[in-house]
Design an enzyme around this catalytic site. Structure first.
Site, PDB file in Angstrom:
ATOM      1  CB  ILE A 102       6.966  83.265 -73.611  1.00 42.26           C
ATOM      2  CG1 ILE A 102       6.366  81.895 -73.764  1.00 42.26           C
ATOM      3  CG2 ILE A 102       8.250  83.049 -73.010  1.00 42.26           C
ATOM      4  CD1 ILE A 102       6.786  81.190 -74.668  1.00 42.26           C
ATOM      5  CG  HIS A 118      12.389  82.481 -70.185  1.00 46.66           C
ATOM      6  ND1 HIS A 118      12.172  81.454 -69.372  1.00 46.66           N
ATOM      7  CD2 HIS A 118      13.870  82.596 -69.979  1.00 46.66           C
ATOM      8  CE1 HIS A 118      13.184  81.125 -68.778  1.00 46.66           C
ATOM      9  NE2 HIS A 118      14.191  81.716 -68.815  1.00 46.66           N
TER      10      HIS A 118
END
Length: 241
Positions: A102, A118
């Site tokens: 991320i 994600h």
């Protein structure tokens, strides 16, 4: 082993890279599940609990305190693995990066086609009006970050536990993996689902695993390399920037 990887890359024209936390650890970003990672530190709640949708709703102040402290990493730079993958894409060989990370480091290195399963800490949105905020807005805020327009809570565009993956990202990742001739799995133990399940869509010629620990894909892999991925993709594949 080194030569085998070079040979596979040389004859591949549609490579997809599927990566996890191990790709970012060499940039100084902690791995949740490594010995020194977040899961081995002491907090009032386990990280899995804090990073859940329910916790975000019920204990937002504690969520953001943890989030600022542990998930926003300042000054992280792409490492040799990120740079090599971006180079392979520029050469037309790599078609996509599918990442569980991320941190946005693949894009920072120059990769264009990146499926962030994600989400990303770099994107944040007001839950009420949808206004966009960058990572610094969250990092520099205190308590629960509020929208400057409407006062709504600003939430990171990160997939929390209990939340589903983005359908568009998911379908793009599946499509890329399905059409790849080579799939490189790197820096992931393949324990986080549904993300790890995506590799079952691979129907190509060569499966390569680069990970320090054994993974569930090792048995089917043509090549397994237990070395740090930055080292493998810089030295073993002769990174020249």
């Amino acid at each position: 082993m080194v030569q085998a990887l070079e040979d596979i890359l040389a004859k591949s024209s549609s490579i997809v890279f599927f990566g996890g936390a191990g790709v970012s650890t060499e940039s100084g970003i902690p791995d949740f599940r490594s010995v020194d990672g977040l899961y081995h530190q002491k907090y009032a709640y386990p990280p899995e609990t804090i990073l859940s949708h329910t916790f975000w709703e019920e204990h937002p102040e504690e969520f953001y305190r943890f989030y600022r402290d542990k998930l926003i990493v300042k000054g992280a730079k792409p490492n040799a693995a990120h740079l090599r993958l971006a180079k392979l894409e520029r050469e037309g060989k790599l078609k996509a990066v599918v990442t569980q990370n991320i941190d946005g480091l693949h894009q920072a290195a120059g990769s264009k086609t990146v499926y962030e399963l994600h989400g990303s800490t770099l994107r944040n949105y007001c839950t009420r009006c949808g206004k966009f905020y960058d990572v610094d807005f969250i990092a520099n805020s205190t308590g629960v970050p509020r929208c400057t327009e409407c006062g709504g809570i600003v939430k990171p565009d990160v997939v929390l536990y209990e939340e589903g993956l983005d359908e568009e990202v998911l379908s793009g990742a599946v499509n890329a993996i399905r059409h790849a001739d080579t799939l490189i799995i790197g820096g992931t133990s393949l324990v986080v689902y549904p993300a790890a399940g995506l590799i079952r869509y691979f129907r190509g010629d060569h499966l390569v695993v680069i990970n320090m620990q054994p993974t569930g894909a090792d048995a089917e892999a043509d090549l397994c390399i237990a070395k740090p991925i930055g080292q493998v993709l810089s030295e073993d594949v002769k990174l020249d920037q």
